[in-house]
Design an enzyme around this catalytic site. Sequence first.
Site, PDB file in Angstrom:
ATOM      1  N   CYS A  99       0.866  -1.186   0.000  1.00 46.45           N
ATOM      2  CA  CYS A  99       0.000   0.000   0.000  1.00 46.45           C
ATOM      3  C   CYS A  99       0.899   1.232   0.000  1.00 46.45           C
ATOM      4  O   CYS A  99       1.915   1.260   0.700  1.00 46.45           O
ATOM      5  CB  CYS A  99      -0.864  -0.010   1.264  1.00 46.45           C
ATOM      6  N   HIS A 141      -9.250  -3.931  -1.448  1.00 47.98           N
ATOM      7  CA  HIS A 141      -8.242  -3.138  -0.731  1.00 47.98           C
ATOM      8  C   HIS A 141      -8.611  -1.649  -0.755  1.00 47.98           C
ATOM      9  O   HIS A 141      -8.558  -0.975   0.284  1.00 47.98           O
ATOM     10  CB  HIS A 141      -6.869  -3.381  -1.391  1.00 47.98           C
ATOM     11  N   GLU A 142      -8.987  -1.155  -1.945  1.00 48.93           N
ATOM     12  CA  GLU A 142      -9.265   0.293  -2.060  1.00 48.93           C
ATOM     13  C   GLU A 142     -10.549   0.680  -1.327  1.00 48.93           C
ATOM     14  O   GLU A 142     -10.604   1.738  -0.686  1.00 48.93           O
ATOM     15  CB  GLU A 142      -9.326   0.719  -3.529  1.00 48.93           C
ATOM     16  N   HIS A 145     -10.037   1.228   2.273  1.00 46.26           N
ATOM     17  CA  HIS A 145      -9.525   2.559   2.644  1.00 46.26           C
ATOM     18  C   HIS A 145     -10.663   3.529   2.974  1.00 46.26           C
ATOM     19  O   HIS A 145     -10.527   4.379   3.854  1.00 46.26           O
ATOM     20  CB  HIS A 145      -8.712   3.167   1.489  1.00 46.26           C
TER      21      HIS A 145
HETATM   22 NI    NI Z   1      -3.681   0.996  -0.042  1.00 49.52          NI
END
Ligand code: NI
Length: 176
Positions: A99, A141-142, A145
């Site tokens: 990341c 993953h995004e 966030h």
């Molecule tokens: Ni990331």
Amino acid sequence: MNQRNIVLMGTPSLLQPSSPIECFDRALIELINELKFMKEQKGGVGIAAPQIGENKRIIFFGFEKNIRYPNEEPIPFTTLVNPEYEVLSNTLIPGWEGCLSVPNLRGLVDRYQKIRYWGYDEKGVRIERIAENFHARVIQHEVDHLDGILFPFKVKNLANFGFETALIERGYSIHG
Ligand code: NI
């Protein structure tokens, strides 16, 4: 364009949930352009707005070929505003993730193998796709966030978390 830096893990704002976008205006397009610029400058496969200091539900991802993940199939360059996904396969696949907010580190994280995701481009046009494997991983993953979740929180065994250089010496294929 404002001078932006990547917000690093340890910064409280990365742990805050982001707000949905309600207005597809000029300011949104400018913010998306900054997101794209920062992703390309840093060489990531994806980026989320909180990583440039804006807690808004916007992600940008995609690559033809990426030096950080050289063996992965290309993903179309895509902006997604207010992204969401549903899980299509409960099969969890472990994979090494990094990341931009957690530089030089990688960890082994389980992600759903197959998802359907949707959202809107910068003009408010709906995008919907089915994604598998690495593509599905990037979306999960995004979107994490946007909910204040960073990949290290999902590393189940911290023996599988460490510096890229050390992991390679240990014989791990971080690009598998
Ligand atoms: Ni990331």
